[in-house]
Design a protein around this motif. Sequence first.
Motif, PDB file in Angstrom:
ATOM      1  N   ARG A 177       0.851  -1.192   0.000  1.00 53.27           N
ATOM      2  CA  ARG A 177       0.000   0.000   0.000  1.00 53.27           C
ATOM      3  C   ARG A 177       0.878   1.231   0.000  1.00 53.27           C
ATOM      4  N   GLY A 178       0.416   2.252  -0.682  1.00 53.82           N
ATOM      5  CA  GLY A 178       1.113   3.526  -0.678  1.00 53.82           C
ATOM      6  C   GLY A 178       0.430   4.505   0.261  1.00 53.82           C
ATOM      7  N   ALA A 231       4.180   0.528   2.314  1.00 56.94           N
ATOM      8  CA  ALA A 231       4.276  -0.558   3.277  1.00 56.94           C
ATOM      9  C   ALA A 231       4.021  -1.860   2.523  1.00 56.94           C
ATOM     10  N   VAL A 232       4.786  -2.880   2.863  1.00 57.38           N
ATOM     11  CA  VAL A 232       4.647  -4.202   2.247  1.00 57.38           C
ATOM     12  C   VAL A 232       4.583  -5.230   3.363  1.00 57.38           C
ATOM     13  N   TYR A 241       6.984  -4.054   6.287  1.00 53.41           N
ATOM     14  CA  TYR A 241       8.210  -3.307   5.976  1.00 53.41           C
ATOM     15  C   TYR A 241       7.794  -1.949   5.421  1.00 53.41           C
ATOM     16  N   PHE A 242       8.583  -0.912   5.731  1.00 50.24           N
ATOM     17  CA  PHE A 242       8.245   0.451   5.350  1.00 50.24           C
ATOM     18  C   PHE A 242       9.407   1.099   4.602  1.00 50.24           C
ATOM     19  N   TYR A 243       9.097   1.759   3.477  1.00 50.49           N
ATOM     20  CA  TYR A 243      10.120   2.421   2.661  1.00 50.49           C
ATOM     21  C   TYR A 243       9.598   3.741   2.123  1.00 50.49           C
ATOM     22  N   LEU A 283       7.416   4.564  -7.188  1.00 51.71           N
ATOM     23  CA  LEU A 283       7.616   3.193  -7.656  1.00 51.71           C
ATOM     24  C   LEU A 283       6.387   2.523  -8.249  1.00 51.71           C
ATOM     25  N   GLU A 284       5.187   2.918  -7.837  1.00 54.52           N
ATOM     26  CA  GLU A 284       4.018   2.094  -8.129  1.00 54.52           C
ATOM     27  C   GLU A 284       3.533   2.154  -9.573  1.00 54.52           C
ATOM     28  N   TRP A 285       2.904   1.029  -9.990  1.00 55.39           N
ATOM     29  CA  TRP A 285       2.291   0.892 -11.311  1.00 55.39           C
ATOM     30  C   TRP A 285       0.961   1.631 -11.329  1.00 55.39           C
ATOM     31  N   GLN A 286       0.159   1.364 -10.320  1.00 52.20           N
ATOM     32  CA  GLN A 286      -1.147   1.957 -10.086  1.00 52.20           C
ATOM     33  C   GLN A 286      -1.198   2.178  -8.581  1.00 52.20           C
ATOM     34  N   PRO A 287      -2.176   2.926  -8.078  1.00 53.87           N
ATOM     35  CA  PRO A 287      -2.230   3.102  -6.619  1.00 53.87           C
ATOM     36  C   PRO A 287      -2.141   1.762  -5.884  1.00 53.87           C
ATOM     37  N   ASP A 288      -1.255   1.699  -4.913  1.00 62.70           N
ATOM     38  CA  ASP A 288      -1.044   0.536  -4.043  1.00 62.70           C
ATOM     39  C   ASP A 288      -0.459  -0.686  -4.735  1.00 62.70           C
ATOM     40  N   HIS A 289       0.033  -0.564  -5.963  1.00 64.03           N
ATOM     41  CA  HIS A 289       0.644  -1.699  -6.675  1.00 64.03           C
ATOM     42  C   HIS A 289       2.160  -1.484  -6.792  1.00 64.03           C
TER      43      HIS A 289
END
Length: 105
Positions: free
Chosen positions: A16-17, A27-28, A35-37, A48-54
């Motif tokens: 999730r973003g 967060a993954v 894990y948080f980045y 980084l994401e492709w689409q929201p939360d991906h």
Amino acid sequence: MKFLCPSDTLAPNSSRGFDIDGHKLLAVRRDGIAYFYRNRCPHRGVPLEWQPDHFLDASASLIQCATHGALFLIESGECIAGPCAGQSLTALPGREDEQGLWVEL
């Protein structure tokens, strides 16, 4: 510490973003651990994401940058393939408790 979300909104093997006070992060959850980045590729500084939360590759086993396909280990943020190999995502300290997920910015 900033509250992100209730624990059940980050399913197993998902991402999730978030945008907290202007800080973009992700967060993954893998093997029950969150894990948080920072949501920023070390190669170009883009989200980084492709689409929201991906944020994950097709196998949900690596974080993948949508721009150039760089692959990052979920547990450490280390880039193992792509233009920024050897670099890492910026990890953020976080924790999970009965209220949910928390991160330190």
